[in-house]
Design a protein around this motif. Structure first.
Motif, PDB file in Angstrom:
ATOM      1  N   VAL A 189       6.058  -7.267   4.471  1.00  0.00           N
ATOM      2  CA  VAL A 189       6.851  -7.489   3.265  1.00  0.00           C
ATOM      3  C   VAL A 189       6.013  -8.243   2.239  1.00  0.00           C
ATOM      4  O   VAL A 189       5.655  -9.404   2.442  1.00  0.00           O
ATOM      5  CB  VAL A 189       8.130  -8.287   3.581  1.00  0.00           C
ATOM      6  N   GLY A 190       5.663  -7.571   1.151  1.00  0.00           N
ATOM      7  CA  GLY A 190       4.983  -8.238   0.049  1.00  0.00           C
ATOM      8  C   GLY A 190       3.636  -8.807   0.397  1.00  0.00           C
ATOM      9  O   GLY A 190       3.328  -9.935   0.022  1.00  0.00           O
ATOM     10  N   THR A 191       2.808  -8.044   1.102  1.00  0.00           N
ATOM     11  CA  THR A 191       1.478  -8.531   1.471  1.00  0.00           C
ATOM     12  C   THR A 191       0.441  -7.453   1.222  1.00  0.00           C
ATOM     13  O   THR A 191       0.717  -6.255   1.367  1.00  0.00           O
ATOM     14  CB  THR A 191       1.424  -8.964   2.946  1.00  0.00           C
ATOM     15  N   LEU A 195       6.090   4.448   6.570  1.00  0.00           N
ATOM     16  CA  LEU A 195       7.186   4.436   5.606  1.00  0.00           C
ATOM     17  C   LEU A 195       6.872   3.397   4.530  1.00  0.00           C
ATOM     18  O   LEU A 195       6.551   2.251   4.851  1.00  0.00           O
ATOM     19  CB  LEU A 195       8.513   4.097   6.284  1.00  0.00           C
ATOM     20  N   ALA A 196       6.961   3.794   3.276  1.00  0.00           N
ATOM     21  CA  ALA A 196       6.697   2.894   2.152  1.00  0.00           C
ATOM     22  C   ALA A 196       7.981   2.696   1.362  1.00  0.00           C
ATOM     23  O   ALA A 196       8.547   3.654   0.828  1.00  0.00           O
ATOM     24  CB  ALA A 196       5.612   3.479   1.250  1.00  0.00           C
ATOM     25  N   LEU A 197       8.434   1.449   1.310  1.00  0.00           N
ATOM     26  CA  LEU A 197       9.642   1.097   0.562  1.00  0.00           C
ATOM     27  C   LEU A 197       9.209   0.382  -0.712  1.00  0.00           C
ATOM     28  O   LEU A 197       8.836  -0.795  -0.684  1.00  0.00           O
ATOM     29  CB  LEU A 197      10.549   0.199   1.402  1.00  0.00           C
ATOM     30  N   VAL A 198       9.223   1.091  -1.823  1.00  0.00           N
ATOM     31  CA  VAL A 198       8.782   0.529  -3.097  1.00  0.00           C
ATOM     32  C   VAL A 198       9.995  -0.049  -3.806  1.00  0.00           C
ATOM     33  O   VAL A 198      10.864   0.681  -4.285  1.00  0.00           O
ATOM     34  CB  VAL A 198       8.103   1.596  -3.967  1.00  0.00           C
ATOM     35  N   GLY A 199      10.059  -1.378  -3.860  1.00  0.00           N
ATOM     36  CA  GLY A 199      11.189  -2.029  -4.504  1.00  0.00           C
ATOM     37  C   GLY A 199      11.132  -3.527  -4.317  1.00  0.00           C
ATOM     38  O   GLY A 199      10.245  -4.060  -3.644  1.00  0.00           O
ATOM     39  N   ASP A 200      12.060  -4.200  -4.917  1.00  0.00           N
ATOM     40  CA  ASP A 200      12.171  -5.653  -4.800  1.00  0.00           C
ATOM     41  C   ASP A 200      12.406  -6.043  -3.343  1.00  0.00           C
ATOM     42  O   ASP A 200      13.246  -5.445  -2.655  1.00  0.00           O
ATOM     43  CB  ASP A 200      13.327  -6.136  -5.671  1.00  0.00           C
ATOM     44  N   ALA A 201      11.667  -7.033  -2.852  1.00  0.00           N
ATOM     45  CA  ALA A 201      11.745  -7.402  -1.439  1.00  0.00           C
ATOM     46  C   ALA A 201      13.141  -7.879  -1.055  1.00  0.00           C
ATOM     47  O   ALA A 201      13.672  -7.490  -0.001  1.00  0.00           O
ATOM     48  CB  ALA A 201      10.712  -8.478  -1.128  1.00  0.00           C
ATOM     49  N   TYR A 202      13.742  -8.733  -1.889  1.00  0.00           N
ATOM     50  CA  TYR A 202      15.055  -9.284  -1.551  1.00  0.00           C
ATOM     51  C   TYR A 202      16.095  -8.172  -1.454  1.00  0.00           C
ATOM     52  O   TYR A 202      16.859  -8.086  -0.474  1.00  0.00           O
ATOM     53  CB  TYR A 202      15.473 -10.320  -2.593  1.00  0.00           C
ATOM     54  N   ASP A 203      16.139  -7.300  -2.444  1.00  0.00           N
ATOM     55  CA  ASP A 203      17.130  -6.230  -2.446  1.00  0.00           C
ATOM     56  C   ASP A 203      16.881  -5.238  -1.313  1.00  0.00           C
ATOM     57  O   ASP A 203      17.822  -4.715  -0.701  1.00  0.00           O
ATOM     58  CB  ASP A 203      17.118  -5.508  -3.791  1.00  0.00           C
ATOM     59  N   THR A 204      15.612  -4.964  -1.027  1.00  0.00           N
ATOM     60  CA  THR A 204      15.293  -4.008   0.036  1.00  0.00           C
ATOM     61  C   THR A 204      15.659  -4.565   1.401  1.00  0.00           C
ATOM     62  O   THR A 204      16.226  -3.852   2.241  1.00  0.00           O
ATOM     63  CB  THR A 204      13.806  -3.638  -0.016  1.00  0.00           C
ATOM     64  N   LEU A 205      15.350  -5.827   1.647  1.00  0.00           N
ATOM     65  CA  LEU A 205      15.722  -6.439   2.924  1.00  0.00           C
ATOM     66  C   LEU A 205      17.240  -6.497   3.072  1.00  0.00           C
ATOM     67  O   LEU A 205      17.774  -6.280   4.174  1.00  0.00           O
ATOM     68  CB  LEU A 205      15.124  -7.840   3.025  1.00  0.00           C
ATOM     69  N   LEU A 212      -3.903  -2.341  13.614  1.00  0.00           N
ATOM     70  CA  LEU A 212      -2.548  -2.205  14.139  1.00  0.00           C
ATOM     71  C   LEU A 212      -2.433  -0.929  14.964  1.00  0.00           C
ATOM     72  O   LEU A 212      -3.008   0.110  14.616  1.00  0.00           O
ATOM     73  CB  LEU A 212      -1.543  -2.175  12.984  1.00  0.00           C
ATOM     74  N   THR A 213      -1.649  -1.017  16.034  1.00  0.00           N
ATOM     75  CA  THR A 213      -1.423   0.154  16.889  1.00  0.00           C
ATOM     76  C   THR A 213      -0.019   0.713  16.732  1.00  0.00           C
ATOM     77  O   THR A 213       0.244   1.842  17.136  1.00  0.00           O
ATOM     78  CB  THR A 213      -1.656  -0.221  18.366  1.00  0.00           C
ATOM     79  N   GLY A 214       0.887  -0.050  16.164  1.00  0.00           N
ATOM     80  CA  GLY A 214       2.270   0.371  16.035  1.00  0.00           C
ATOM     81  C   GLY A 214       2.563   1.042  14.705  1.00  0.00           C
ATOM     82  O   GLY A 214       1.698   1.181  13.824  1.00  0.00           O
ATOM     83  N   THR A 215       3.793   1.450  14.545  1.00  0.00           N
ATOM     84  CA  THR A 215       4.264   2.062  13.300  1.00  0.00           C
ATOM     85  C   THR A 215       4.351   1.002  12.208  1.00  0.00           C
ATOM     86  O   THR A 215       4.947  -0.056  12.411  1.00  0.00           O
ATOM     87  CB  THR A 215       5.648   2.695  13.514  1.00  0.00           C
ATOM     88  N   LEU A 216       3.756   1.282  11.067  1.00  0.00           N
ATOM     89  CA  LEU A 216       3.740   0.320   9.966  1.00  0.00           C
ATOM     90  C   LEU A 216       4.741   0.728   8.889  1.00  0.00           C
ATOM     91  O   LEU A 216       4.720   1.858   8.398  1.00  0.00           O
ATOM     92  CB  LEU A 216       2.337   0.227   9.361  1.00  0.00           C
ATOM     93  N   ILE A 217       5.609  -0.224   8.535  1.00  0.00           N
ATOM     94  CA  ILE A 217       6.541  -0.071   7.413  1.00  0.00           C
ATOM     95  C   ILE A 217       6.201  -1.144   6.390  1.00  0.00           C
ATOM     96  O   ILE A 217       6.085  -2.320   6.737  1.00  0.00           O
ATOM     97  CB  ILE A 217       8.002  -0.219   7.871  1.00  0.00           C
ATOM     98  N   ARG A 218       6.035  -0.746   5.137  1.00  0.00           N
ATOM     99  CA  ARG A 218       5.675  -1.716   4.103  1.00  0.00           C
ATOM    100  C   ARG A 218       6.730  -1.746   3.007  1.00  0.00           C
ATOM    101  O   ARG A 218       7.237  -0.708   2.579  1.00  0.00           O
ATOM    102  CB  ARG A 218       4.303  -1.380   3.492  1.00  0.00           C
TER     103      ARG A 218
END
Length: 528
Positions: A270-272, A310-320, A288-294
Motif C-alpha cells: 500500500v503506497g510504496t 492486481l493493481a488498484l489505482v486509487g486513494d489508499a484510504y478509500d481503497t482499503l 517475492l514468491t507470492g501474489t503481489l497486490i499493489r
C-alpha cells in the motif's frame, strides 16, 4: 483601498485553510508581506531558505496539510531546491511561492538582480507543477490548481512564481476559488477480485508505505480479518503503532522477519515504491514468491520495480475501506506472532547504536515525534526505534540530504506544539542547518537536539575503509556542539553514557529553549 496581488495571494491562502507559512522576506516579496501583516496566518522566519523548505516539510509530514514556503527569486529558489527535491522524493505536499523578475525582463537574461535563465523550468524538475502568474486574473486559478494538485492526487511540491510587477498590481478580487477535487477511486471490479485473493490468503503480509499515512486503523482491521502481519517501510514508519501485535515495524529487512515477507503467499503493498533502502540487508535483494497486490494513487508508480498481479489505482484510504467491505472476519484461531528484537539477526552496523536508541526510547513519552538526519544512529533508528502515533516519523532517507532533522523537527513542533519532539543529527549534518537553532529559540520551544559527534563524516570514512581508500575530506567536525549551542541561546550539554543521555533528554523536554545534547562517539560509555 485597492488590494494588490501580493495581498490577494494571502487572502487566497487563508481561503484554502493555510494557517502557517515559513519564509524569509525580501525586497521582491514585499507585497506578500504587506498582506501577511494584516493576516491571521502565522509567519515563521528561518535563517536560511533550506531551513524554510525543511520546516515546511516537517510541518506537512506531521500535520498532513501542505507546508507553505515563501522565498525570493534567484538565490531563494536555488537555496530551497534541496528540501523541495526531498519532499518530491517522499511525496510530501509543499507549496512554494516565490517572486520572479518583472514581466518586462522575464526570460531576457539582462543581468537583473536575482534572475535565473528559466526559474520555472528549474523548479519543474523537483515539483509536480511550476506555474508563472502573468496577470492579476491568473492568480486565483493558479492557487486553486496548486491546491488541487496537493490534495487531489499523489502529493508532491507545487511552485507558483509571480513577477514583481504583477505582485504590486491591483488584484482581481472577483476571481473564484475552485473546490478541491476528490481523490481517484480504484476500479470496483479489481477491488472485488483483490478482496477474494486476500480472503483466501494463508500467509498474507501487508507492506505499508508512505502512501498509507492515516490508514493505520484500516490496515490493522484488515490484518485482523485475514490473520496478516504488517510491515512498515521507512517512509511508512508510524502508520501502525509498533507495539501492535500484528506489526513487525520497519525491521522486515532482518531475519526472521524477512522470511514472513519473502515466504508470504500474498503480499499487499500500500503506497510504496519498494525502495532498496527498506530491504538492504536481504541477500540478493527483494524477491517475492507470492501474489503481489499493489494500491497506489499514482498510475505511473503502481507497476514500477515489481509488477503486481492486481493493481488498484486509487486513494489508499478509500481503497482499503472498499476492500474491508468485502472481506469477512475469519473464525477465531491462533494469530501469527511477531518475534522480539532480541531474535533478529542484525547487521553489525546496527548494534553499536542500540544503547543510544534505548536511552532515547526510555526518555521519550509514547506520543513522541522523531526527526532523523543522515547519521549512523538514525539509520539504525529507521529499523529499530519504536514510534506509536501516525505521522510521528520524520526521516527523508530516500533523498538523504544532510541538515534536514533540525528544521524538520521545528516544523513538526509548530504543527504539534503540545507533542514531544526530538531531533537526532550528526555533528557534520548539524553544521548544514545549525543557524535554525536561532529560529527555535525565537519560538521558545523545548526541543532536545541529540548530536552524534563522530568528528566529521563517519559514514563516509567507513565507506572509504571498505573501498580501500585513504580518508580524505571526512574530518569536518563541529568540534564542540555545546559551545555552539550556547552561542545561539540554547542549552548545551554533553552525555557520556546512556543513562546520562536519558536524563538529559527528560530535562530538555521541559526546558524553555532547545537543548543541544552532544554525544561524542569516542567518549560514550555504553557499558554504564
Amino acid at each position: 483601498m485597492t488590494m494588490t496581488c501580493g495581498e490577494h495571494l494571502v487572502r487566497l491562502l487563508e481561503a484554502h485553510g493555510v494557517d502557517t507559512v515559513f519564509g524569509i522576506p525580501g525586497v521582491h516579496t514585499l507585497e506578500i508581506y504587506r498582506g501577511l501583516h494584516a493576516s491571521p496566518i502565522t509567519h515563521i522566519t528561518p535563517r536560511h531558505e533550506q531551513g524554510v523548505g525543511f520546516m515546511a516539510d516537517g510541518y506537512a509530514r506531521r500535520s498532513g496539510r501542505p507546508g507553505v514556503a515563501i522565498v525570493i527569486s534567484g538565490p531563494g529558489i536555488t537555496n530551497i531546491a534541496t528540501p523541495v527535491a526531498s519532499a518530491y522524493h517522499d511525496s510530501i505536499p509543499m507549496l512554494v511561492i516565490s517572486s520572479v523578475v518583472s514581466t518586462t525582463k522575464l526570460g531576457r537574461e539582462t543581468g537583473t538582480i536575482h534572475d535565473l535563465p528559466d526559474q520555472a523550468g528549474f523548479m519543474s524538475t523537483v515539483t509536480a507543477s511550476s506555474e508563472t502568474v502573468l496577470a492579476p486574473a491568473d492568480l486565483a486559478p493558479a492557487v486553486s490548481r496548486a491546491f488541487a494538485l496537493l490534495r487531489g492526487r499523489r502529493p508532491r511540491p507545487v511552485h507558483i512564481q509571480i513577477p514583481t510587477d504583477v505582485l504590486a498590481q491591483p488584484a482581481d478580487p472577483a476571481s473564484p476559488v475552485v473546490a478541491n477535487p476528490e481523490p481517484p477511486l480504484a476500479n470496483p471490479a479489481t477491488v472485488a477480485e483483490a478482496a477474494q485473493v486476500l480472503s483466501a490468503a494463508q500467509r498474507l503480509f501487508i507492506v505499508a508505505g508512505g502512501g498509507a499515512r492515516d490508514c493505520g486503523q484500516l490496515l490493522t482491521a484488515l490484518a485482523d480479518r485475514t490473520d496478516a502481519l504488517i510491515g512498515c517501510t521507512i517512509g511508512g514508519k508510524s502508520v501502525v503503532a509498533e507495539d501492535h501485535p500484528r506489526c513487525v515495524g520497519s525491521a522486515m529487512t532482518f531475519e526472521p522477519l524477512s522470511r514472513e515477507l519473502l515466504d508470504a503467499d500474498v503480499v499487499l503493498a500500500v503506497g510504496t515504491e519498494f525502495s532498496e533502502l527498506d530491504y538492504w540487508a536481504l541477500p540478493g535483494g527483494l524477491r517475492l514468491t507470492g501474489t503481489l497486490i499493489r494500491i497506489d494513487i499514482d498510475p505511473g508508480q503502481v507497476g514500477r520495480k515489481l509488477t503486481p498481479a492486481l493493481a488498484l489505482v486509487g486513494d489508499a484510504y478509500d481503497t482499503l475501506s472498499a476492500l474491508l467491505d468485502q472481506i469477512d472476519a475469519r473464525p477465531e484461531g491462533s494469530a501469527r506472532t511477531v518475534p522480539p528484537r532480541a531474535e533478529l539477526t542484525l547487521d553489525p552496523s546496527i548494534t553499536p547504536h542500540l544503547p543510544l536508541l534505548d536511552a532515547l526510547d526510555a526518555a521519550l513519552p509514547r506520543d513522541r515525534i522523531f526527526a532523523g538526519d543522515s547519521t549512523q544512529p538514525a539509520y539504525a533508528a529507521n529499523h529499530l526505534f519504536p514510534v506509536y502515533e501516525s505521522r510521528s516519523w520524520l526521516m527523508p532517507i530516500g533523498f538523504a540530504a544532510l541538515g534536514c532533522a533540525l528544521p524538520m523537527a521545528i516544523g513538526a513542533k509548530v504543527a504539534s506544539p503540545d507533542k514531544p519532539v526530538v531531533a537526532l543529527v550528526g555533528d557534520a549534518g548539524l553544521l548544514f542547518s545549525v543557524a535554525e537553532l536561532a529560529t527555535a529559540v525565537d519560538l521558545g520551544i523545548a526541543l532536545p537536539v541529540v548530536v552524534w559527534n563522530n568528528h566529521g563524516y563517519g559514514e563516509i570514512r567507513d565507506a572509504m575503509d571498505h573501498a580501500g581508500i585513504a580518508h580524505l575530506g571526512t574530518d569536518a567536525s563541529v568540534y564542540d556542539a555545546t559551545v555552539v549551542a550556547k552561542g545561539f541561546g540554547c542549552h548545551g550539554v554533553r552525555a557520556t553514557s546512556p543513562a546520562e543521555l536519558r536524563d538529559l533528554v527528560v530535562t530538555a523536554l521541559g526546558a524553555d529553549v532547545p537543548t543541544v545534547i552532544e554525544v561524542r562517539a569516542d567518549q560514550f560509555d555504553t557499558a554504564t
